[in-house]
Every structure is written in structure tokens, then in C-alpha cells.
Design an enzyme around this catalytic site. Structure first.
Site, short mmCIF file in Angstrom:
data_model
loop_
_atom_site.label_atom_id
_atom_site.label_comp_id
_atom_site.label_asym_id
_atom_site.label_seq_id
_atom_site.Cartn_x
_atom_site.Cartn_y
_atom_site.Cartn_z
N ARG A 14 0.82 -1.13 0.08
CA ARG A 14 -0.02 -0.10 -0.05
C ARG A 14 0.92 1.17 0.05
O ARG A 14 0.55 2.40 0.56
CB ARG A 14 -1.02 0.08 1.21
CG ARG A 14 -1.83 -0.88 1.16
CD ARG A 14 -3.20 -0.63 0.08
NE ARG A 14 -4.09 -1.60 0.08
CZ ARG A 14 -5.48 -1.59 0.89
NH1 ARG A 14 -5.75 -0.63 1.49
NH2 ARG A 14 -6.09 -2.64 0.61
N TYR A 65 -14.26 -12.60 -0.60
CA TYR A 65 -15.20 -11.28 -1.10
C TYR A 65 -16.17 -11.55 -1.84
O TYR A 65 -17.37 -11.13 -1.61
CB TYR A 65 -13.99 -10.43 -1.85
CG TYR A 65 -13.48 -9.56 -0.97
CD1 TYR A 65 -13.86 -8.45 -0.22
CD2 TYR A 65 -12.03 -10.06 -0.50
CE1 TYR A 65 -13.18 -7.89 0.92
CE2 TYR A 65 -11.02 -9.15 0.03
CZ TYR A 65 -11.53 -8.21 0.90
OH TYR A 65 -10.91 -7.25 1.81
N ASP A 82 -6.37 -3.07 -7.88
CA ASP A 82 -6.79 -3.52 -6.55
C ASP A 82 -7.21 -5.18 -6.74
O ASP A 82 -7.65 -5.35 -8.15
CB ASP A 82 -8.30 -2.93 -6.29
CG ASP A 82 -8.70 -3.18 -4.68
OD1 ASP A 82 -8.06 -2.65 -3.88
OD2 ASP A 82 -9.25 -4.27 -4.26
N ARG A 108 -3.17 6.44 0.98
CA ARG A 108 -3.85 7.75 1.56
C ARG A 108 -2.73 8.30 2.40
O ARG A 108 -3.03 9.43 2.64
CB ARG A 108 -5.06 7.38 2.09
CG ARG A 108 -6.24 7.37 0.99
CD ARG A 108 -7.45 6.72 1.80
NE ARG A 108 -7.22 5.33 2.10
CZ ARG A 108 -8.11 4.60 2.73
NH1 ARG A 108 -9.30 4.87 3.01
NH2 ARG A 108 -7.72 3.42 2.85
N ARG A 162 -6.48 11.44 -6.00
CA ARG A 162 -7.55 10.86 -5.54
C ARG A 162 -8.77 11.62 -5.46
O ARG A 162 -9.89 11.22 -5.87
CB ARG A 162 -7.12 10.08 -4.29
CG ARG A 162 -8.49 9.42 -3.67
CD ARG A 162 -8.80 7.91 -4.35
NE ARG A 162 -9.73 7.49 -3.70
CZ ARG A 162 -11.08 7.52 -3.23
NH1 ARG A 162 -11.45 8.49 -4.25
NH2 ARG A 162 -11.81 7.02 -2.58
O1 CP3 Z 1 0.14 0.43 -3.18
C1 CP3 Z 1 -0.20 -0.45 -3.31
O2 CP3 Z 1 0.01 -1.45 -2.43
C2 CP3 Z 1 -0.81 -0.82 -4.81
C3 CP3 Z 1 -2.30 -0.95 -4.60
C4 CP3 Z 1 -3.16 -1.68 -3.77
C5 CP3 Z 1 -4.38 -1.51 -3.40
N1 CP3 Z 1 -4.98 -2.59 -3.09
C6 CP3 Z 1 -4.90 -0.04 -3.51
C7 CP3 Z 1 -6.21 0.54 -2.88
C8 CP3 Z 1 -3.07 -3.04 -3.86
C9 CP3 Z 1 -1.48 -4.05 -4.07
C10 CP3 Z 1 -4.05 -3.67 -3.23
C11 CP3 Z 1 -4.58 -5.07 -2.85
C12 CP3 Z 1 -5.62 -5.38 -2.02
N2 CP3 Z 1 -7.16 -4.67 -2.11
C13 CP3 Z 1 -5.83 -6.22 -0.67
C14 CP3 Z 1 -4.70 -7.30 -0.37
C15 CP3 Z 1 -3.69 -6.37 0.33
C16 CP3 Z 1 -4.14 -6.44 1.82
O3 CP3 Z 1 -4.37 -5.24 2.24
O4 CP3 Z 1 -4.28 -7.25 2.42
C17 CP3 Z 1 -7.11 -6.23 -0.49
C18 CP3 Z 1 -7.51 -7.29 0.57
C19 CP3 Z 1 -7.92 -5.61 -0.93
C20 CP3 Z 1 -9.19 -5.16 -1.12
C21 CP3 Z 1 -9.45 -3.53 -0.59
N3 CP3 Z 1 -9.33 -2.44 -1.46
C22 CP3 Z 1 -10.02 -3.12 0.54
C23 CP3 Z 1 -10.37 -4.18 1.49
C24 CP3 Z 1 -9.97 -1.77 0.60
C25 CP3 Z 1 -10.69 -0.84 1.52
C26 CP3 Z 1 -9.95 -0.59 2.78
C27 CP3 Z 1 -9.24 0.62 2.63
O5 CP3 Z 1 -7.91 0.82 2.77
O6 CP3 Z 1 -9.85 1.68 2.44
C28 CP3 Z 1 -9.73 -1.53 -0.83
C29 CP3 Z 1 -9.58 0.08 -1.25
C30 CP3 Z 1 -8.30 0.23 -1.68
N4 CP3 Z 1 -7.21 -0.39 -2.52
C31 CP3 Z 1 -7.38 1.76 -1.46
C32 CP3 Z 1 -6.16 1.71 -2.09
C33 CP3 Z 1 -5.11 2.88 -2.15
C34 CP3 Z 1 -8.06 2.82 -0.57
C35 CP3 Z 1 -9.03 3.44 -1.71
C36 CP3 Z 1 -8.92 5.04 -1.32
O7 CP3 Z 1 -8.09 5.56 -1.99
O8 CP3 Z 1 -9.99 5.45 -0.86
#
Ligand code: CP3
Length: 342
Positions: free
Chosen positions: A25, A151, A74, A29, A38
Site C-alpha cells: 500500500r 469477498y 486492486d 492515502r 484521488r
Molecule cells: O500501493 C499498493 O499496494 C498498490 C495498490 C493496491 C491497492 N489495493 C490499492 C487500494 C493493492 C496491492 C491492493 C490490494 C488489496 N486490495 C488487498 C490485498 C492487500 C491487503 O491489504 O491485504 C485487499 C484485501 C484489497 C481489497 C480492498 N481494497 C479493501 C479492503 C479496500 C478498502 C480498505 C481501505 O484501505 O480503504 C480497498 C481500497 C483500496 N485499495 C485503497 C487503495 C489505495 C483505498 C482507496 C481509497 O483511496 O479510498
């Protein structure tokens, strides 16, 4: 670039000039520059706008100095062409409007061409490679079938994964069908990522730690072996999960050139258990980034001494960086790893 990037050397367990680090990540944010981009897009729009997705992918290379980029996308994007009704609501995280609840739901799932449906991801990868111009390698990724299935079945995140486990235990054939379909689309998707220019892959099995070892062996492992056996052989693959202290040997049996650990297990112990014929990634607690520099330094020292100078260690957190993490803490971590391992 360059097969001799420190990150790729470590993936292959070759000696690197310093221990490479990237952060799950890292494009997210906690960075004001990410929040600024964003603001102009919803999360899904950002994923589907290659110029903007490439911009945020490259931000942590310029701003933090990590040794690999990870594609901005994602793990749940692949559920969209499966027609599950994917959406992201700010604050609530992801949700699926049409979750899988019965064997009939599995049987009537579409078999989409994900290369076509997710072609924007290939466009982002090509744009990222252009912007990186060989500075660091680019990691592509996908969710592992269990985590994707969780999911798809729960309809979102979950506390105890009871719908998923109920399905796995009550409908073993439909479960296997679902896992097989998820592996099929994931193989196509990751192959397309490598063709577009991804130089390594990570498989995220974020929620696999909820499964006990017997159920893993019976209901997950065969699909992981199938997945790893069908991925392109010319790039290293990282196999990551959390809460996996009870599963490490089984995960290694599943596959992966690099095994990703979280902080609930000691790095030296985890590495010995997966075997020193694999590289290892991890495993700092994301919480240390909120601590003073002296504490971060002590944690890095302790981690590097667990790795004991053995080639094949990639530093990372044990799970994603949290949204309110101080940027200075992240910079301090990266600089300290570089300094103390050189
Ligand atoms: O920087 C990175 O790692 C690359 C981008 C990336 C994102 N999601 C962007 C994202 C990667 C590799 C992921 C993988 C992901 N997504 C996983 C596996 C990693 C982990 O954390 O276990 C999972 C379970 C998800 C599913 C997911 N996507 C969730 C549960 C959420 C909401 C939680 C949150 O943090 O808001 C997301 C949204 C998400 N994916 C965001 C980002 C930057 C936040 C969105 C935003 O900008 O509002």
C-alpha cells in the site's frame, strides 16, 4: 533495466548491494500527493485511468525511495467482469452487490475474457514502465483464490468468514469449481500483466490465516499449486498472506519464489520453516512507523539480524501501511534499511 536491480537479485536469492525494501500500500492515502490525485476520481475511476494510476504508482519511488514499484490497482477488480456488482464506498470499503451464496450461483458465473475486460491494467503497466525508465522494477499482482472467494461469498470484508467457511464445508464440489474458475481468470490476468511489462508478481492471500491447516490442505492447496504451476516462469512470484504462522509450510508447498510473512512470526523462524531455498519478504509491524526514529532504527536492526546477511531478504511490512501513517516514519524506515544493510 536490469536483472541486477537489488529487488530482483533478492527475489532470486542472489547477493544484493543492500537489502531492498518496498511497502505494501505504498501508493495510498498516507501520501498527500496521492490524496490530491484521488480527489479528482473515485477509487474505481482512478484504477481505470492509466495516466493517473501510473502517476500514483510512481509517487512512492520519487517521494520515499523504495526499491520496487507496485501497480496501482486492486485485487477486487477481477470480480467486476464476473458480474458480482463491485463497488467501493468511502469509509466502508469494498462491497459486492450480487455475492455467491449457492452452488447454482457458481455454475452460472460468466467466463469472461479478463484480458479484455481489464485491458486498462495493461495500459497502466506500459505507462508506469515508461515513467520509471528503468529506475526500479514493477510488481504486478492479483488476489489469491481463497481471498477472492471470501469477498465473492461474503459480499465484502468479514470478521469471521463464516459464509465462506460454510460454503467450503457444505458444498465441496461447488467450492472447488469456484476456486478453479478464480484460478483460471487469475492466470490469464497475471500473464497479461507480465506481457505488458510487470517484472515480478505478488499473490495476496490476505485472509487465508482464518483457515486451519487441514482445510487449507484439502480445499486451498490444490488450487494454489495449480495457480503457481500455470504462471509465467520468467518473473519471480511472491506468495503473501497474513496470520499464516500455522500455515507456512503449506504455503511454501503451494508455491512462490518468495514467501511473504507478517509480524506475528519471527523472520528467522518463518524463513527456516519455509526453507532457505526460498526468498523471504517482511515482516515489520505497520505500527512501528508511528514510533520515534530511534525505535524504527532498533526494529530494523533486529530484523536485519534475524535475516543474518543471507541473500534473499526483501524488507516490507507484514501488511499494508495504514492511511494515517506519518510520511516521515515511512521515509525513516526506507533510509534506515538502506543505511544499515549496505
Ligand atoms: O500501493 C499498493 O499496494 C498498490 C495498490 C493496491 C491497492 N489495493 C490499492 C487500494 C493493492 C496491492 C491492493 C490490494 C488489496 N486490495 C488487498 C490485498 C492487500 C491487503 O491489504 O491485504 C485487499 C484485501 C484489497 C481489497 C480492498 N481494497 C479493501 C479492503 C479496500 C478498502 C480498505 C481501505 O484501505 O480503504 C480497498 C481500497 C483500496 N485499495 C485503497 C487503495 C489505495 C483505498 C482507496 C481509497 O483511496 O479510498
Amino acid at each position: 533495466m536490469s536483472a541486477d536491480a537489488p529487488f530482483l537479485l533478492a527475489c532470486r536469492r542472489e547477493k544484493a548491494p543492500f537489502t531492498p525494501i518496498w511497502i505494501m500500500r505504498q501508493a495510498g492515502r498516507y501520501l498527500p500527493q496521492y490524496r490530491a490525485v484521488r480527489e479528482k476520481f473515485s477509487f474505481l475511476e482512478l484504477c481505470k485511468t492509466p495516466e493517473a494510476a501510473a502517476e500514483v504508482t510512481v509517487q512512492p519511488i520519487d517521494l520515499i525511495g523504495v526499491d520496487a514499484a507496485i501497480l496501482f490497482a486492486d485485487i477486487l477488480l477481477i470480480l467486476e467482469p464476473l458480474d458480482l456488482g463491485l463497488s467501493f464506498t468511502p469509509g466502508d470499503g469494498p462491497s459486492l452487490a450480487r455475492p455467491i451464496r449457492t452452488p447454482e450461483d457458481v455454475a452460472k458465473m460468466p467466463r469472461p475474457d479478463v484480458r479484455d475486460a481489464l485491458s486498462y491494467v495493461g495500459d497502466t503497466i506500459r505507462e508506469v514502465r515508461r515513467r520509471l525508465a528503468g529506475r526500479v522494477p514493477l510488481i504486478g499482482f492479483a488476489g489469491a483464490p481463497f481471498t477472492l472467494a471470501s469477498y465473492a461469498i461474503e459480499g465484502g470484508g468479514s470478521r469471521n468468514y463464516i459464509e465462506t467457511k460454510k460454503f467450503l464445508l457444505s458444498h465441496p464440489e461447488a467450492w472447488s469449481d469456484l476456486m478453479g474458475r478464480l484460478v483460471d481468470v487469475t492466470v490469464d490476468y497475471l500473464t497479461a500483466q507480465v506481457e505488458a511489462g510487470a517484472q515480478a508478481l505478488q499473490i495476496f492471500d490476505s485472509w487465508i490465516g482464518h483457515v486451519g491447516p487441514d482445510d487449507y490442505r484439502a480445499s486451498v492447496l490444490p488450487h494454489m499449486r495449480d495457480l503457481f504451476g500455470r504462471l509465467p516462469r520468467d518473473v519471480p512470484v511472491i506468495h503473501f498472506g497474513t496470520g499464516t504462522a500455522g500455515l507456512l509450510e503449506l504455503m511454501a508447498e503451494g508455491g512462490g519464489d518468495v514467501i511473504g510473512l507478517d509480524w506475528r512470526v519471527r523472520l528467522a523462524e518463518g524463513w527456516a520453516r519455509v526453507g532457505h531455498d526460498r526468498a523471504i519478504q517482511g515482516n515489520l509491524d505497520p505500527a512501528i512507523l508511528y514510533a520515534p526514529p530511534s525505535v524504527i532504527r532498533a526494529k530494523v536492526k533486529a530484523l536485519l539480524s534475524e535475516a543474518d546477511g543471507r541473500p534473499g531478504h526483501i524488507v516490507n511490512l507484514g501488511h499494508g501501511v495504514l492511511p494515517d501513517t506519518p510520511v516521515d516514519g515511512v521515509r525513516c524506515l526506507v533510509d534506515t534499511v538502506h543505511e544499515l544493510s549496505a
